[in-house]
Design an enzyme around this catalytic site. Sequence first.
Site, mmCIF file in Angstrom:
data_model
loop_
_atom_site.group_PDB
_atom_site.id
_atom_site.type_symbol
_atom_site.label_atom_id
_atom_site.label_comp_id
_atom_site.label_asym_id
_atom_site.label_seq_id
_atom_site.Cartn_x
_atom_site.Cartn_y
_atom_site.Cartn_z
ATOM 1 N N LYS A 25 8.234 11.005 -0.909
ATOM 2 C CA LYS A 25 7.699 10.347 0.284
ATOM 3 C C LYS A 25 8.796 9.584 1.017
ATOM 4 O O LYS A 25 8.936 9.675 2.251
ATOM 5 C CB LYS A 25 6.581 9.383 -0.108
ATOM 6 N N LYS A 75 14.978 -0.290 4.321
ATOM 7 C CA LYS A 75 14.429 0.282 3.088
ATOM 8 C C LYS A 75 14.569 1.804 3.083
ATOM 9 O O LYS A 75 14.925 2.408 2.059
ATOM 10 C CB LYS A 75 12.953 -0.107 2.947
ATOM 11 N N THR A 80 6.242 0.505 1.786
ATOM 12 C CA THR A 80 7.332 1.302 2.366
ATOM 13 C C THR A 80 6.701 2.352 3.272
ATOM 14 O O THR A 80 6.050 3.281 2.794
ATOM 15 C CB THR A 80 8.165 1.979 1.271
ATOM 16 N N LEU A 103 0.820 -1.208 0.000
ATOM 17 C CA LEU A 103 0.000 0.000 0.000
ATOM 18 C C LEU A 103 0.857 1.263 0.000
ATOM 19 O O LEU A 103 2.049 1.218 0.303
ATOM 20 C CB LEU A 103 -0.930 -0.035 1.221
ATOM 21 N N PRO A 104 0.252 2.413 -0.342
ATOM 22 C CA PRO A 104 1.042 3.634 -0.555
ATOM 23 C C PRO A 104 1.740 4.208 0.670
ATOM 24 O O PRO A 104 2.846 4.726 0.563
ATOM 25 C CB PRO A 104 0.004 4.636 -1.103
#
Length: 290
Positions: free
Chosen positions: A244, A169, A94, A65-66
């Site tokens: 982001k 990450k 992420t 998901l975003p």
Amino acid sequence: MTTIAFIGLGHMGGGMAANLAKAGHDVRAFDLSAAALDTAKANGCLPTASAAEAISDAEVVITMLPAGKHVAQVYEEAILKVAKVGVLVIDSSTIDVATARRVAQAAQAKGLTAVDAPVSGGIAAAAAGTLTFMVGGSADGFERASPILELMGKTVIHAGSIGAGQAAKICNNMILGATMAVTTEAFNLAAALGLDAKAFYDIASVSSGQSWSMTSYCPVPGVGPETPADQNFEGGFAGVLMLKDMRLALDAAQASGASVPVAACAAERYQKLVDEGQGTRDFSAIIDLA
């Protein structure tokens, strides 16, 4: 055959779910996009009307998901309410480390096994099943998740306890964002000095300036392997998503007291790309910024 709920069928999730179905698993897929569900169906997945429906009979749940708020919502509204005790829950989004730890701990309290397993590699790797997974969780969680993740990736690494996958990450993408920023500046400087882009690429790609941003994702068209630069920066990894990720790194640095001034400068370039209305273009499009 394992029954797998896959929540989130975007550019990355769609390819990942397709590879699980190709491997013979029963993939119950959900996304808010009807088009994404149609593609998933064509790729062998079973579309469902909601996340809860996908999860109801699943042995494994994967979310892609975003952002953290979307992950938290799916956990709170579906996973924690519907998933049966013992189900393995893998979040490959992420997101920030704090949210990753919070949702995993909530899942564990419900008798679920939870790991965070964000990915590196991009859309092409998601489709090809050659992603790198950075996994945070217990040894048992990693052992259970590995056979599933190996169907979607070529490298699966146990980074540590819950949240360690997200930490890895965030740090990895901070490197990518910063190296792409300086790679684009180097190409622009080379052009200003009258140096041919192909000649510069041939030199830098085998010299000390070599990096993934140079050799695998060159921001200049026609001088290396095909990249989004060859497609007018369409597709690839959107600038708004890189922004982001850079913000996640800056927030994590502030919370932990780490100093990351170079990353902060790089983040400004991606912010400018978004501010100029180019956030949907690939992040390497910063080469066109003034």
